[in-house]
Enzyme design. Structure first.
Site, PDB file in Angstrom:
ATOM      1  N   HIS A 262      -2.527  -2.860  -5.921  1.00 23.69           N
ATOM      2  CA  HIS A 262      -2.477  -2.521  -4.294  1.00 23.69           C
ATOM      3  C   HIS A 262      -4.128  -2.768  -4.696  1.00 23.69           C
ATOM      4  O   HIS A 262      -5.167  -1.581  -5.342  1.00 23.69           O
ATOM      5  CB  HIS A 262      -2.063  -1.438  -4.433  1.00 23.69           C
ATOM      6  CG  HIS A 262      -2.562  -0.979  -3.530  1.00 23.69           C
ATOM      7  ND1 HIS A 262      -2.756   0.554  -2.692  1.00 23.69           N
ATOM      8  CD2 HIS A 262      -3.166  -1.049  -1.823  1.00 23.69           C
ATOM      9  CE1 HIS A 262      -3.605   1.036  -1.550  1.00 23.69           C
ATOM     10  NE2 HIS A 262      -3.556  -0.499  -1.071  1.00 23.69           N
TER      11      HIS A 262
ATOM     12  N   GLU B 230      -5.536  -0.522  -7.494  1.00 21.93           N
ATOM     13  CA  GLU B 230      -4.525   0.749  -7.819  1.00 21.93           C
ATOM     14  C   GLU B 230      -3.128  -0.192  -8.520  1.00 21.93           C
ATOM     15  O   GLU B 230      -3.026  -0.758  -8.273  1.00 21.93           O
ATOM     16  CB  GLU B 230      -3.512   1.661  -6.794  1.00 21.93           C
ATOM     17  CG  GLU B 230      -5.013   2.669  -6.171  1.00 21.93           C
ATOM     18  CD  GLU B 230      -3.326   3.177  -4.840  1.00 21.93           C
ATOM     19  OE1 GLU B 230      -4.191   4.845  -4.986  1.00 21.93           O
ATOM     20  OE2 GLU B 230      -3.087   2.231  -4.581  1.00 21.93           O
TER      21      GLU B 230
ATOM     22  N   SER C 174       0.476  -0.810   0.141  1.00 26.15           N
ATOM     23  CA  SER C 174      -0.049  -0.267   0.083  1.00 26.15           C
ATOM     24  C   SER C 174       1.113   1.462   0.672  1.00 26.15           C
ATOM     25  O   SER C 174       0.165   2.362  -0.146  1.00 26.15           O
ATOM     26  CB  SER C 174      -1.238   0.273   1.241  1.00 26.15           C
ATOM     27  OG  SER C 174      -0.243  -0.092   2.361  1.00 26.15           O
TER      28      SER C 174
ATOM     29  N   ASN D 124      -3.965   6.253  -0.412  1.00 28.24           N
ATOM     30  CA  ASN D 124      -3.161   6.696   0.982  1.00 28.24           C
ATOM     31  C   ASN D 124      -2.501   6.859   0.947  1.00 28.24           C
ATOM     32  O   ASN D 124      -2.278   8.058   2.258  1.00 28.24           O
ATOM     33  CB  ASN D 124      -1.909   4.922   1.193  1.00 28.24           C
ATOM     34  CG  ASN D 124      -3.294   4.008   1.620  1.00 28.24           C
ATOM     35  OD1 ASN D 124      -3.867   3.635   2.062  1.00 28.24           O
ATOM     36  ND2 ASN D 124      -2.613   3.103   1.466  1.00 28.24           N
TER      37      ASN D 124
END
Length: 291
Positions: free
Chosen positions: A140, A152, A119, A190
């Protein structure tokens, strides 16, 4: 790069979710973890999730049975040798991931793609530790994998176009939506989400509001489905801290400094829902704020 068999390394929440959605999509799945007990627990989680999907009408009983039949426990990393794509979903620790790739790559077919579900960690740096940086990519998934639609895709500097296209085709067959992120610390989701959570923890640390006040404010004031402290518990406070450290180290900006209170909670072992305590105590019938 036709993908038929998928290896999943890591039988935790993320790995189990990835194995589940891949099996539902018709891929053969080889499910591996260093702990046989964790593999069994992961398989039990998948079985329970599939049963609930049948109860809610999302799957038929035949589809549930077929998905379970697609997943095979891998007792050794050598059992992943036939995989066309292997997705690493181990703990968010670069040293651990490097060790996994060092063990994995020698047993794989030279044409196999290796992916990481990291992540936050650099895809380019992880790829450079393997024998196939051109066939290495970040895939991800969001948590929980079966419910979240976004994935992602992150290319390293050496990732070939054919690898990217194969990964994108794989994700699309899982009925997920792809967004492409550049290889910068924490990528897109994130990079935005974790600093917000970290700021919520600072707001608690500085006494601006209580756990309940902060989460209520963001749910009702910003229309978030879950408060940031509740979300931190769901993600895992150790994972939150790891991502903030990657952001702070990688971007050298003080705004990404992990809140000292987050560090204290992790030091105490209060990592969130998975251990029963974090910003909430989950050991009773109803979660209770711990501050």
């Amino acid at each position: 790069m036709a993908i038929e068999t998928v290896g999943v390394i890591g039988a935790g929440q993320m790995g189990s979710g990835i194995a589940q959605v891949a099996a539902i999509a018709g891929y053969k799945v080889r499910f591996y973890d260093v702990s046989a007990d964790r593999i069994e627990a992961g398989l039990a989680t998948i079985s329970g999730n599939l049963a609930r999907s049948v109860s809610s009408g999302k799957l038929t009983e035949a589809e549930r049975h077929a998905a379970i039949g697609q997943i095979t426990a891998a007792n050794a990393i050598d059992d992943l040798a036939a995989a066309d794509l292997v997705i690493e979903a181990a703990t968010e620790d670069e040293t651990v991931k490097r060790k996994i790739f060092a063990q994995l790559c020698p047993v794989l077919n030279p044409t196999a793609i290796v992916a990481t579900n990291t992540s936050s960690i650099s895809i380019t740096r992880l790829a450079a530790q393997t024998d196939r940086p051109e066939r290495f990519i970040g895939i991800h998934f969001m948590n929980p994998v079966p419910a979240m639609k976004l994935v992602e895709l992150v290319r390293g500097i050496a990732t070939e176009d054919a690898t990217f296209e194969a990964a994108r085709d794989f994700v699309s067959k899982l009925d997920k939506t792809v967004t492409t992120a550049e290889d910068f610390p924490a990528f897109i989701v994130n990079r935005i989400l974790l600093p917000m959570i970290n700021e919520a923890i600072y707001t608690l640390y500085e006494g601006v509001g209580s756990v309940e006040a902060i989460d209520t404010a963001m749910k009702l004031g910003a229309n978030h489905p879950m408060g940031p402290l509740q979300l931190a518990d769901f993600i895992g406070l150790d994972t939150c801290l790891s991502i903030m450290q990657v952001l702070h180290d990688g971007l050298s900006d003080s705004k990404y400094r992990p809140c000292p209170l987050l560090v204290k909670y992790v030091e105490a072992g209060w990592l969130g829902r998975k251990v029963g305590r974090g910003f909430y105590d989950y050991r009773g019938e109803t979660p209770v704020p711990t501050r």
